[in-house]
Design a protein around this motif. Sequence first.
Motif, mmCIF file in Angstrom:
data_model
loop_
_atom_site.group_PDB
_atom_site.id
_atom_site.type_symbol
_atom_site.label_atom_id
_atom_site.label_comp_id
_atom_site.label_asym_id
_atom_site.label_seq_id
_atom_site.Cartn_x
_atom_site.Cartn_y
_atom_site.Cartn_z
ATOM 1 N N LEU A 39 0.858 -1.180 0.000
ATOM 2 C CA LEU A 39 0.000 0.000 0.000
ATOM 3 C C LEU A 39 0.893 1.229 0.000
ATOM 4 O O LEU A 39 1.797 1.350 0.832
ATOM 5 N N ILE A 40 0.667 2.120 -0.955
ATOM 6 C CA ILE A 40 1.443 3.353 -1.054
ATOM 7 C C ILE A 40 0.545 4.517 -0.663
ATOM 8 O O ILE A 40 -0.524 4.722 -1.246
ATOM 9 N N LEU A 41 0.975 5.274 0.341
ATOM 10 C CA LEU A 41 0.213 6.425 0.825
ATOM 11 C C LEU A 41 0.511 7.615 -0.079
ATOM 12 O O LEU A 41 1.587 8.225 0.001
ATOM 13 N N HIS A 66 0.447 -7.159 -5.969
ATOM 14 C CA HIS A 66 -0.737 -6.284 -5.919
ATOM 15 C C HIS A 66 -0.365 -5.020 -5.147
ATOM 16 O O HIS A 66 0.086 -5.091 -4.005
ATOM 17 N N ILE A 67 -0.545 -3.860 -5.788
ATOM 18 C CA ILE A 67 -0.232 -2.576 -5.171
ATOM 19 C C ILE A 67 -1.517 -1.769 -5.028
ATOM 20 O O ILE A 67 -2.292 -1.637 -5.983
ATOM 21 N N VAL A 68 -1.733 -1.229 -3.826
ATOM 22 C CA VAL A 68 -2.878 -0.362 -3.557
ATOM 23 C C VAL A 68 -2.368 1.064 -3.396
ATOM 24 O O VAL A 68 -1.436 1.313 -2.624
ATOM 25 N N LEU A 69 -2.964 2.005 -4.134
ATOM 26 C CA LEU A 69 -2.630 3.415 -3.972
ATOM 27 C C LEU A 69 -3.723 4.087 -3.161
ATOM 28 O O LEU A 69 -4.883 4.134 -3.586
ATOM 29 N N ALA A 70 -3.369 4.582 -1.977
ATOM 30 C CA ALA A 70 -4.334 5.244 -1.101
ATOM 31 C C ALA A 70 -4.341 6.729 -1.409
ATOM 32 O O ALA A 70 -3.362 7.437 -1.154
ATOM 33 N N VAL A 71 -5.441 7.213 -1.972
ATOM 34 C CA VAL A 71 -5.562 8.618 -2.363
ATOM 35 C C VAL A 71 -6.830 9.197 -1.754
ATOM 36 O O VAL A 71 -7.762 8.472 -1.410
ATOM 37 N N GLN A 83 2.981 -3.786 -18.024
ATOM 38 C CA GLN A 83 4.429 -3.920 -18.180
ATOM 39 C C GLN A 83 5.035 -4.857 -17.153
ATOM 40 O O GLN A 83 5.931 -5.654 -17.460
ATOM 41 N N TYR A 84 4.548 -4.782 -15.910
ATOM 42 C CA TYR A 84 5.166 -5.539 -14.821
ATOM 43 C C TYR A 84 4.341 -6.749 -14.372
ATOM 44 O O TYR A 84 4.752 -7.472 -13.458
ATOM 45 N N GLY A 85 3.197 -6.973 -14.991
ATOM 46 C CA GLY A 85 2.385 -8.133 -14.648
ATOM 47 C C GLY A 85 1.847 -8.101 -13.229
ATOM 48 O O GLY A 85 1.829 -9.123 -12.537
ATOM 49 N N ILE A 86 1.409 -6.918 -12.790
ATOM 50 C CA ILE A 86 0.884 -6.759 -11.432
ATOM 51 C C ILE A 86 -0.519 -6.163 -11.487
ATOM 52 O O ILE A 86 -0.996 -5.776 -12.555
ATOM 53 N N THR A 87 -1.150 -6.098 -10.331
ATOM 54 C CA THR A 87 -2.450 -5.447 -10.199
ATOM 55 C C THR A 87 -2.278 -4.174 -9.385
ATOM 56 O O THR A 87 -1.626 -4.183 -8.338
ATOM 57 N N ILE A 88 -2.830 -3.066 -9.880
ATOM 58 C CA ILE A 88 -2.796 -1.795 -9.153
ATOM 59 C C ILE A 88 -4.231 -1.361 -8.887
ATOM 60 O O ILE A 88 -5.042 -1.244 -9.814
ATOM 61 N N THR A 89 -4.545 -1.148 -7.622
ATOM 62 C CA THR A 89 -5.892 -0.771 -7.209
ATOM 63 C C THR A 89 -5.851 0.595 -6.535
ATOM 64 O O THR A 89 -4.929 0.882 -5.759
ATOM 65 N N PHE A 90 -6.846 1.435 -6.823
ATOM 66 C CA PHE A 90 -6.959 2.721 -6.149
ATOM 67 C C PHE A 90 -7.941 2.598 -4.998
ATOM 68 O O PHE A 90 -9.064 2.103 -5.166
ATOM 69 N N SER A 91 -7.531 3.047 -3.828
ATOM 70 C CA SER A 91 -8.396 3.098 -2.656
ATOM 71 C C SER A 91 -8.645 4.565 -2.343
ATOM 72 O O SER A 91 -7.755 5.272 -1.862
ATOM 73 N N VAL A 92 -9.830 5.048 -2.658
ATOM 74 C CA VAL A 92 -10.129 6.478 -2.574
ATOM 75 C C VAL A 92 -10.859 6.775 -1.262
ATOM 76 O O VAL A 92 -11.902 6.192 -0.968
ATOM 77 N N LYS A 133 -6.511 -10.437 2.743
ATOM 78 C CA LYS A 133 -7.236 -11.558 2.135
ATOM 79 C C LYS A 133 -6.510 -12.895 2.309
ATOM 80 O O LYS A 133 -7.092 -13.946 2.070
ATOM 81 N N ASP A 134 -5.207 -12.855 2.693
ATOM 82 C CA ASP A 134 -4.485 -14.096 2.978
ATOM 83 C C ASP A 134 -3.428 -13.793 4.038
ATOM 84 O O ASP A 134 -3.453 -12.721 4.652
ATOM 85 N N ASP A 135 -2.519 -14.718 4.273
ATOM 86 C CA ASP A 135 -1.543 -14.558 5.348
ATOM 87 C C ASP A 135 -0.246 -13.878 4.920
ATOM 88 O O ASP A 135 0.683 -13.750 5.731
ATOM 89 N N ALA A 136 -0.154 -13.462 3.678
ATOM 90 C CA ALA A 136 1.082 -12.842 3.196
ATOM 91 C C ALA A 136 1.245 -11.443 3.780
ATOM 92 O O ALA A 136 0.272 -10.692 3.918
ATOM 93 N N PRO A 137 2.476 -11.049 4.130
ATOM 94 C CA PRO A 137 2.702 -9.689 4.634
ATOM 95 C C PRO A 137 2.546 -8.650 3.527
ATOM 96 O O PRO A 137 2.505 -8.986 2.338
ATOM 97 N N PHE A 138 2.447 -7.401 3.926
ATOM 98 C CA PHE A 138 2.316 -6.328 2.949
ATOM 99 C C PHE A 138 3.180 -5.143 3.363
ATOM 100 O O PHE A 138 3.370 -4.857 4.544
ATOM 101 N N PHE A 139 3.727 -4.455 2.349
ATOM 102 C CA PHE A 139 4.504 -3.241 2.566
ATOM 103 C C PHE A 139 3.573 -2.041 2.695
ATOM 104 O O PHE A 139 2.494 -2.006 2.094
ATOM 105 N N VAL A 140 4.002 -1.044 3.444
ATOM 106 C CA VAL A 140 3.338 0.262 3.482
ATOM 107 C C VAL A 140 4.420 1.315 3.277
ATOM 108 O O VAL A 140 5.438 1.315 3.984
ATOM 109 N N LEU A 141 4.211 2.199 2.293
ATOM 110 C CA LEU A 141 5.237 3.184 1.931
ATOM 111 C C LEU A 141 4.640 4.568 1.806
ATOM 112 O O LEU A 141 3.503 4.729 1.354
ATOM 113 N N ASN A 142 5.407 5.578 2.200
ATOM 114 C CA ASN A 142 5.084 6.952 1.833
ATOM 115 C C ASN A 142 5.572 7.183 0.410
ATOM 116 O O ASN A 142 6.676 6.774 0.050
ATOM 117 N N SER A 143 4.769 7.859 -0.391
ATOM 118 C CA SER A 143 5.067 7.943 -1.823
ATOM 119 C C SER A 143 6.230 8.863 -2.153
ATOM 120 O O SER A 143 6.841 8.724 -3.215
#
Length: 401
Positions: free
Chosen positions: A8-10, A52-57, A74-83, A103-113
């Motif tokens: 998730l990118i803030l 899977h990358i979520v952009l929090a806007v 290009q990178y074979g990923i999913t990008i979702t916007f969370s508004v 949705k599963d047990d995998a960890p997730f990154f959180v980053l400031n953009s």
Amino acid sequence: MPGDLKALILVGGFGTRLRPLTLTYPKPLVPFANKAIILHLVENLVKAGVKHIVLAVNYRPEVMIAVLKKYEEQYGITITFSVENEPLGTAGPLALARDILGKDDAPFFVLNSDVTCSYPFQELRDFHTAHGGEGTLMVTKVDEPSKYGVVLTVPGQSTIDRFVEKPKEYVGNRINAGIYIFNPSVLNRIEVKPTSIESEVFPAMAKDRQLHSMDLEGFWMDIGQPKDYLTGTCLYLSYLTACKSTELADPAKHEAVTAGNVIIHPSAKVDPSASIGPNVVVGPNCTVGKGARLQRCVLLDGARIKDHAFVQSSIIGWSSTVGKWARVEGTTVLGDDVNIKDEVFINGASVLPHKSVSNSILEPSIVMVRPEFPLCPSSTRSAWAASSTSTSERQRRRRLT
């Protein structure tokens, strides 16, 4: 590792600290070293295995969607916007994206953009997995810790003991670098409401001994405002030099490069009699004239530096022109389509888009746009919409009007 890694990118709001550049593009799409700020993060997250990358806007992200759709392919990923309907701080967006992040047990990154560094996401992932705690935050050393919140660990361990906000006496020099990785269980600590992850979530995790720290080796900079954007550019270019990156201009092929740490886009036209460096980024379709001198500066797409002009510690915006024998310095930032006339001296000005400057500006100031380009949310959205077209198309439209 169960499930796919996520991030998730803030992103936040309108990027007011980086104006006037963010009057043309939303902050994540502003170029940094000839690549959108967000793309630096995406590329390195993909290297770490993120799928899977979520952009929090907290505004409508129409302009970013088209660009980021290309990144998906290009990178074979999913990008979702969370508004967000209202700003949710630095923790609320995690709860809002719970269906994806948890949705599963995998960890997730959180980053400031708007942070630049060496992006050691793979190392952070492995460190987090090894210690088995609920979360890991990356820390960086600073010279003046009294300006920040200091992270203190249990002696001899990576486990975080507590945080000390702006200590008057020295207690440590490691601060939060704005890069985290969590297990999905952290979502049980957060509700969908305005919440600060730094002041509300982290202290509770530290109390439970579930939060660890990992030292960020090398450089780090928040590039969310012009002076730090320029400093971050210098640090990043030095990092590329240390890595012997092929992104850097080869002085053997570019006669104008007279000092190190320079990027010149292949489409740029640079007169060999110019003098470029150190710490310069020349963007796509730029023109640098005879005898021009560039130091510690960034030229964005289509910028034109005329003969014998001098640019130092400044950002020259898209399609902007610096006239012959003009001098631009002092953390000046030119927005889109700004024209600095010949022999003009600009010191520390922020010039908003579509302005022509014919008189010298000796002290730092903001040069406002003409009345037909009012500074308001509606014009900002219009500028962003226009930015999805090419430079040549925007120039053609202005000629027609």
